[in-house]
Motif scaffolding. Sequence first.
Motif, PDB file in Angstrom:
ATOM      1  N   SER A 124      -6.905  -2.229   7.992  1.00  0.00           N
ATOM      2  CA  SER A 124      -8.307  -1.314   7.996  1.00  0.00           C
ATOM      3  C   SER A 124      -8.627  -0.203   9.064  1.00  0.00           C
ATOM      4  O   SER A 124      -9.493   0.896   8.446  1.00  0.00           O
ATOM      5  N   MET A 125      -7.406  -0.075   9.785  1.00  0.00           N
ATOM      6  CA  MET A 125      -7.720   0.800  10.804  1.00  0.00           C
ATOM      7  C   MET A 125      -6.710   2.067  10.149  1.00  0.00           C
ATOM      8  O   MET A 125      -7.117   2.940  10.933  1.00  0.00           O
ATOM      9  N   VAL A 126      -5.889   1.644   9.441  1.00  0.00           N
ATOM     10  CA  VAL A 126      -4.650   2.905   8.882  1.00  0.00           C
ATOM     11  C   VAL A 126      -5.490   4.411   8.316  1.00  0.00           C
ATOM     12  O   VAL A 126      -5.189   5.330   8.952  1.00  0.00           O
ATOM     13  N   ALA A 127      -5.875   3.909   7.321  1.00  0.00           N
ATOM     14  CA  ALA A 127      -7.146   5.336   6.459  1.00  0.00           C
ATOM     15  C   ALA A 127      -7.924   6.308   7.633  1.00  0.00           C
ATOM     16  O   ALA A 127      -7.339   7.179   7.322  1.00  0.00           O
ATOM     17  N   GLU A 128      -8.288   5.459   8.541  1.00  0.00           N
ATOM     18  CA  GLU A 128      -8.849   5.950   9.571  1.00  0.00           C
ATOM     19  C   GLU A 128      -8.116   6.654   9.877  1.00  0.00           C
ATOM     20  O   GLU A 128      -8.154   8.400  10.665  1.00  0.00           O
ATOM     21  N   VAL A 129      -7.015   6.388  11.104  1.00  0.00           N
ATOM     22  CA  VAL A 129      -6.125   6.491  11.477  1.00  0.00           C
ATOM     23  C   VAL A 129      -5.705   8.288  10.738  1.00  0.00           C
ATOM     24  O   VAL A 129      -5.162   9.397  11.529  1.00  0.00           O
ATOM     25  N   ALA A 130      -4.956   7.797   9.906  1.00  0.00           N
ATOM     26  CA  ALA A 130      -4.722   9.210   9.064  1.00  0.00           C
ATOM     27  C   ALA A 130      -5.395   9.878   8.672  1.00  0.00           C
ATOM     28  O   ALA A 130      -4.971  11.109   8.194  1.00  0.00           O
ATOM     29  N   ALA A 131      -6.562   9.685   8.108  1.00  0.00           N
ATOM     30  CA  ALA A 131      -7.408  10.864   8.497  1.00  0.00           C
ATOM     31  C   ALA A 131      -7.773  12.105   9.626  1.00  0.00           C
ATOM     32  O   ALA A 131      -7.885  12.821   9.053  1.00  0.00           O
ATOM     33  N   ARG A 132      -7.027  11.459  10.837  1.00  0.00           N
ATOM     34  CA  ARG A 132      -7.012  11.981  12.001  1.00  0.00           C
ATOM     35  C   ARG A 132      -6.026  12.861  12.257  1.00  0.00           C
ATOM     36  O   ARG A 132      -5.589  14.109  12.715  1.00  0.00           O
ATOM     37  N   ALA A 133      -4.751  12.712  11.640  1.00  0.00           N
ATOM     38  CA  ALA A 133      -3.180  13.073  11.945  1.00  0.00           C
ATOM     39  C   ALA A 133      -2.949  14.093  10.856  1.00  0.00           C
ATOM     40  O   ALA A 133      -3.270  14.204   9.054  1.00  0.00           O
ATOM     41  N   LYS A 134      -2.165  14.696  11.043  1.00  0.00           N
ATOM     42  CA  LYS A 134      -1.123  15.398  10.200  1.00  0.00           C
ATOM     43  C   LYS A 134       0.224  15.256   8.915  1.00  0.00           C
ATOM     44  O   LYS A 134      -0.672  15.422   8.201  1.00  0.00           O
ATOM     45  N   ARG A 135       0.051  13.832   9.377  1.00  0.00           N
ATOM     46  CA  ARG A 135       1.094  13.045   8.534  1.00  0.00           C
ATOM     47  C   ARG A 135       1.451  11.430   9.732  1.00  0.00           C
ATOM     48  O   ARG A 135       0.852  11.213  10.445  1.00  0.00           O
ATOM     49  N   CYS A 136       0.939  10.467   8.114  1.00  0.00           N
ATOM     50  CA  CYS A 136       1.056   9.189   8.564  1.00  0.00           C
ATOM     51  C   CYS A 136       2.109   8.606   7.933  1.00  0.00           C
ATOM     52  O   CYS A 136       2.285   9.051   6.462  1.00  0.00           O
ATOM     53  N   VAL A 137       2.635   7.495   8.686  1.00  0.00           N
ATOM     54  CA  VAL A 137       3.638   6.981   7.973  1.00  0.00           C
ATOM     55  C   VAL A 137       3.755   5.530   8.448  1.00  0.00           C
ATOM     56  O   VAL A 137       3.566   5.289   9.462  1.00  0.00           O
ATOM     57  N   LEU A 138       3.868   4.450   7.534  1.00  0.00           N
ATOM     58  CA  LEU A 138       3.587   3.329   7.672  1.00  0.00           C
ATOM     59  C   LEU A 138       4.711   2.269   7.298  1.00  0.00           C
ATOM     60  O   LEU A 138       5.121   2.798   6.304  1.00  0.00           O
ATOM     61  N   GLN A 139       5.426   1.738   8.044  1.00  0.00           N
ATOM     62  CA  GLN A 139       6.024   0.909   8.043  1.00  0.00           C
ATOM     63  C   GLN A 139       5.348  -0.621   7.503  1.00  0.00           C
ATOM     64  O   GLN A 139       4.882  -1.187   8.203  1.00  0.00           O
ATOM     65  N   ALA A 140       5.973  -1.634   6.390  1.00  0.00           N
ATOM     66  CA  ALA A 140       5.037  -2.494   6.395  1.00  0.00           C
ATOM     67  C   ALA A 140       5.879  -3.413   5.836  1.00  0.00           C
ATOM     68  O   ALA A 140       7.046  -3.151   5.251  1.00  0.00           O
ATOM     69  N   THR A 141       5.378  -4.841   5.857  1.00  0.00           N
ATOM     70  CA  THR A 141       6.205  -5.618   5.240  1.00  0.00           C
ATOM     71  C   THR A 141       6.549  -5.487   3.967  1.00  0.00           C
ATOM     72  O   THR A 141       5.165  -4.840   2.990  1.00  0.00           O
ATOM     73  N   PRO A 142       7.673  -5.692   3.383  1.00  0.00           N
ATOM     74  CA  PRO A 142       8.024  -5.700   1.650  1.00  0.00           C
ATOM     75  C   PRO A 142       6.963  -5.618   0.384  1.00  0.00           C
ATOM     76  O   PRO A 142       6.725  -5.271  -0.131  1.00  0.00           O
ATOM     77  N   ARG A 143       6.737  -6.753   0.282  1.00  0.00           N
ATOM     78  CA  ARG A 143       5.284  -7.170   0.062  1.00  0.00           C
ATOM     79  C   ARG A 143       4.444  -6.589   0.082  1.00  0.00           C
ATOM     80  O   ARG A 143       3.774  -6.487  -1.073  1.00  0.00           O
ATOM     81  N   LEU A 144       3.641  -6.154   0.949  1.00  0.00           N
ATOM     82  CA  LEU A 144       2.324  -5.532   1.092  1.00  0.00           C
ATOM     83  C   LEU A 144       2.760  -4.023   1.150  1.00  0.00           C
ATOM     84  O   LEU A 144       1.969  -3.244   0.515  1.00  0.00           O
ATOM     85  N   ALA A 145       3.908  -3.678   0.615  1.00  0.00           N
ATOM     86  CA  ALA A 145       4.371  -1.909  -0.044  1.00  0.00           C
ATOM     87  C   ALA A 145       2.900  -1.729  -1.069  1.00  0.00           C
ATOM     88  O   ALA A 145       2.794  -1.213  -0.970  1.00  0.00           O
ATOM     89  N   PRO A 146       3.201  -2.785  -2.081  1.00  0.00           N
ATOM     90  CA  PRO A 146       3.004  -2.251  -2.646  1.00  0.00           C
ATOM     91  C   PRO A 146       1.143  -1.859  -3.246  1.00  0.00           C
ATOM     92  O   PRO A 146       0.769  -1.140  -3.425  1.00  0.00           O
ATOM     93  N   LEU A 147       0.852  -2.802  -2.301  1.00  0.00           N
ATOM     94  CA  LEU A 147      -0.697  -3.077  -2.161  1.00  0.00           C
ATOM     95  C   LEU A 147      -1.124  -1.834  -1.095  1.00  0.00           C
ATOM     96  O   LEU A 147      -2.245  -1.207  -1.535  1.00  0.00           O
ATOM     97  N   PHE A 148      -0.474  -1.310   0.207  1.00  0.00           N
ATOM     98  CA  PHE A 148      -0.470  -0.711   0.957  1.00  0.00           C
ATOM     99  C   PHE A 148      -0.952   0.518   0.206  1.00  0.00           C
ATOM    100  O   PHE A 148      -1.582   1.608   0.141  1.00  0.00           O
ATOM    101  N   ALA A 149       0.584   1.098  -0.822  1.00  0.00           N
ATOM    102  CA  ALA A 149       0.617   2.486  -1.563  1.00  0.00           C
ATOM    103  C   ALA A 149      -0.796   2.763  -2.352  1.00  0.00           C
ATOM    104  O   ALA A 149      -0.272   3.972  -2.770  1.00  0.00           O
ATOM    105  N   ARG A 150      -0.321   1.730  -3.283  1.00  0.00           N
ATOM    106  CA  ARG A 150      -2.070   1.670  -4.150  1.00  0.00           C
ATOM    107  C   ARG A 150      -2.839   2.387  -3.363  1.00  0.00           C
ATOM    108  O   ARG A 150      -4.648   3.174  -3.439  1.00  0.00           O
ATOM    109  N   SER A 151      -3.534   1.775  -2.194  1.00  0.00           N
ATOM    110  CA  SER A 151      -5.017   1.522  -1.193  1.00  0.00           C
ATOM    111  C   SER A 151      -4.669   2.601  -0.389  1.00  0.00           C
ATOM    112  O   SER A 151      -5.716   3.016   0.068  1.00  0.00           O
ATOM    113  N   PHE A 152      -3.947   2.963  -0.192  1.00  0.00           N
ATOM    114  CA  PHE A 152      -3.345   4.480   1.333  1.00  0.00           C
ATOM    115  C   PHE A 152      -2.621   5.923   0.015  1.00  0.00           C
ATOM    116  O   PHE A 152      -1.667   5.704   0.742  1.00  0.00           O
ATOM    117  N   PRO A 153      -3.052   6.479  -0.652  1.00  0.00           N
ATOM    118  CA  PRO A 153      -2.468   7.222  -1.318  1.00  0.00           C
ATOM    119  C   PRO A 153      -2.141   8.643  -0.856  1.00  0.00           C
ATOM    120  O   PRO A 153      -0.932   9.218  -0.743  1.00  0.00           O
TER     121      PRO A 153
END
Length: 244
Positions: free
Chosen positions: A136-165
Amino acid sequence: YNGLGTMYRARRDYSAACAAFERAIRFEPRLIDAYINLCNTYRDTCNEAGILEIADQGLRIDPTCAQLWLLRSEAAFTIGNLADGWRDYEWRFLTQERPVNIQTYALPVWKGENLATKGILIWCEQGVGDEIIFSSMVAEVAARAKRCVLQATPRLAPLFARSFPNIEIFGGAVPADVAESLDVQSAMGSLGQWMRPTFRLFPTIANYLKANSERTLALRTRYGGKKDRALVVGLAWRSANVID
């Protein structure tokens, strides 16, 4: 007395357990296990003030006792002292009881500084439930950053890719060349220290994750029948960290 207190606690005789652990501390003030056991007994009885008092006493003897710091963290969160809770929560990587695995990327740890000109690598930790909550905090951090990379659990990666384009998602370890192109790193659970130190900094959003629309339609068709506005709820969960 420490062993006696452990026996009483196992029998859920918390009053007798506390008395025994208190005696153990009086007879052997440097017995850290007695402080931990007394804090855990206070935890059983929802005595947050007791946890904070005894944890502080024990930490004056051994300032490196991660279990006491984590008990203190939990008590601070419970009474609404988020700043202290997040600070003490950093000891989760050093505890011997259910330790949290730490990633070994060769990047400085983010300490809340300005990210406007920096790239940040955020990595997952603990179970998928924790990962979903912390995300829930990741998108807010990304909005502050020049670039944001997220390492996710493989089964959650598709969910996060949809949610945080606007975030680069990796279902597993981030490749070395990608990590080396970034400036700082943070564990997901460590974001709260900078993003959620008070309740007023929690956003009032309806949701932050986006479901698979095709899958949603298929399930609604299967279970909702012809009622377009039917409420369809599905629950499926298994915890690997069951605590009695």
